[in-house]
Write a protein that holds these residues in place. Sequence first.
Motif, mmCIF file in Angstrom:
data_model
loop_
_atom_site.group_PDB
_atom_site.id
_atom_site.type_symbol
_atom_site.label_atom_id
_atom_site.label_comp_id
_atom_site.label_asym_id
_atom_site.label_seq_id
_atom_site.Cartn_x
_atom_site.Cartn_y
_atom_site.Cartn_z
ATOM 1 N N ALA A 1 64.458 13.834 55.238
ATOM 2 C CA ALA A 1 64.064 12.548 54.659
ATOM 3 C C ALA A 1 64.779 11.417 55.404
ATOM 4 C CB ALA A 1 64.400 12.513 53.175
ATOM 5 N N ALA B 1 61.027 5.661 60.985
ATOM 6 C CA ALA B 1 60.122 4.620 60.504
ATOM 7 C C ALA B 1 60.713 3.221 60.614
ATOM 8 C CB ALA B 1 59.742 4.906 59.050
ATOM 9 N N VAL C 1 57.004 17.700 59.889
ATOM 10 C CA VAL C 1 58.162 16.799 59.896
ATOM 11 C C VAL C 1 59.247 17.335 60.839
ATOM 12 C CG1 VAL C 1 60.008 15.773 58.507
ATOM 13 C CG2 VAL C 1 57.690 15.961 57.570
ATOM 14 N N GLN D 1 58.733 2.943 49.938
ATOM 15 C CA GLN D 1 57.423 2.480 50.378
ATOM 16 C C GLN D 1 57.301 0.972 50.220
ATOM 17 O OE1 GLN D 1 53.860 4.632 49.359
ATOM 18 N NE2 GLN D 1 54.989 6.496 48.849
ATOM 19 N N SER E 1 62.737 7.376 46.747
ATOM 20 C CA SER E 1 61.722 7.960 47.645
ATOM 21 C C SER E 1 60.544 8.512 46.855
ATOM 22 C CB SER E 1 62.352 9.071 48.492
ATOM 23 O OG SER E 1 62.763 10.143 47.656
ATOM 24 N N VAL F 1 58.532 1.653 54.331
ATOM 25 C CA VAL F 1 58.350 3.019 54.854
ATOM 26 C C VAL F 1 57.048 3.560 54.267
ATOM 27 C CG1 VAL F 1 59.420 5.266 55.223
ATOM 28 C CG2 VAL F 1 60.858 3.257 54.861
ATOM 29 N N GLN F 2 55.959 3.270 54.922
ATOM 30 C CA GLN F 2 54.640 3.548 54.381
ATOM 31 C C GLN F 2 54.374 5.041 54.191
ATOM 32 O OE1 GLN F 2 52.630 1.163 53.232
ATOM 33 N NE2 GLN F 2 54.264 -0.270 53.808
ATOM 34 N N PHE G 1 55.758 7.203 52.414
ATOM 35 C CA PHE G 1 56.916 8.101 52.360
ATOM 36 C C PHE G 1 57.255 8.482 50.929
ATOM 37 C CE2 PHE G 1 61.519 8.845 52.012
ATOM 38 C CZ PHE G 1 61.635 9.917 52.880
ATOM 39 N N GLU G 2 57.407 9.768 50.723
ATOM 40 C CA GLU G 2 57.826 10.289 49.424
ATOM 41 C C GLU G 2 58.550 11.612 49.657
ATOM 42 O OE1 GLU G 2 55.967 10.949 44.922
ATOM 43 O OE2 GLU G 2 54.643 10.567 46.629
ATOM 44 N N SER G 3 59.697 11.791 49.024
ATOM 45 C CA SER G 3 60.433 13.052 49.163
ATOM 46 C C SER G 3 61.256 13.273 47.907
ATOM 47 C CB SER G 3 61.348 13.038 50.397
ATOM 48 O OG SER G 3 62.387 12.087 50.231
ATOM 49 N N ALA H 1 63.107 10.878 58.691
ATOM 50 C CA ALA H 1 61.838 10.156 58.534
ATOM 51 C C ALA H 1 62.077 8.654 58.373
ATOM 52 C CB ALA H 1 61.074 10.701 57.337
ATOM 53 N N VAL H 2 63.086 8.292 57.574
ATOM 54 C CA VAL H 2 63.415 6.874 57.374
ATOM 55 C C VAL H 2 63.942 6.274 58.684
ATOM 56 C CG1 VAL H 2 64.951 5.268 56.170
ATOM 57 C CG2 VAL H 2 63.841 7.112 54.901
#
Length: 327
Positions: A171, A178, A318, A243, A228, A247-248, A250-252, A174-175
């Motif tokens: 996660a 982004a 990912v 989001q 998230s 951070v379009q 994005f979910e975790s 990913a951030v």
Amino acid sequence: MPRHRFGLIAAAILCATHLPWALAQSPATPATWPSKPLRIVVPYPPGGSSDIIARAISQPVSAALKQPVVIDNKPGANGNMGTDAVAKSTDGHTLLLCDVGALAISPSVYSKLSFDPSRDLRGAAMLAYSPHLLVVHPSVSANNLGELVALSKNSKLDFAVTAIGSAPHLAGVAVEKATGARWEYIPYKGGSQAISDTIAGQTQVLMNGMLATLPFVQSGKLKVLGVSKATRVPLLAQVPTLQEQGVQGFESGTWQGVLMPASTPPAVLAKLSAELTRIIRMPEVRERLVAQGAEVHTMNPAEFGAFFERERRHWATVVAQGGVKLD
């Protein structure tokens, strides 16, 4: 003694001596299972999200199934050590309670695993979900994600993760990708240790499950900058999602579920699933978890299996994008 009588006696002795073995090897049925104490293996140290849920359900499970329940924390190798022990167990009474997302990540992150989650384990029931919180030590001057990213561009920030290749680590990756943030990942052996060092100021940034992290946000020991999740959570209604902060998509988060070895009879798995689902939905259990930031989210074995395969494919993408690989 007549030959036929000797044969009958010998056969009777043979049956008698093999009867205990035959009974021991006979498959468990819902009527006979469980026949001895249950062991719930949590493959992380005490204090993390999976451990909290295991302890919340242990007494109700014991009462429902009329057997003692023992919680066995077996941390190591990002949860793989305890998971391997359950995958190879043959006593029919060993359960795994873990972050299913982390379990789905392992096949992509580790080039060699001593078990195959899809082959060696079967999901009994999904229990709960809690989104990751992006938190910082109170001394960090940032009050939102944008300010945190700006700080990190001036000087890399130490980012605590439960382990390299864990869901919170990915996660963070990913951030980072982004937003252009710059993190220095500091691995730990579990969420509770990562939280402790961030509270102590040894690391500045942390992403971890809300269930284990929320109490420290509420006490002021950690400052939360984002959630998230696609939508804001009621307990932190004033905190924007990641989001919302750019951070379009994005979910975790952490998904806690219970699994057993693949050799477990389907009928036993179904019985366990029904009891776990009933217990996690009990008002006193649900309210306790919701107050700590977890959402009760149940799935039966078939739904669990389909979910796991979706998670495995998602995290494989990912991992490939992040270039994360461990031997």
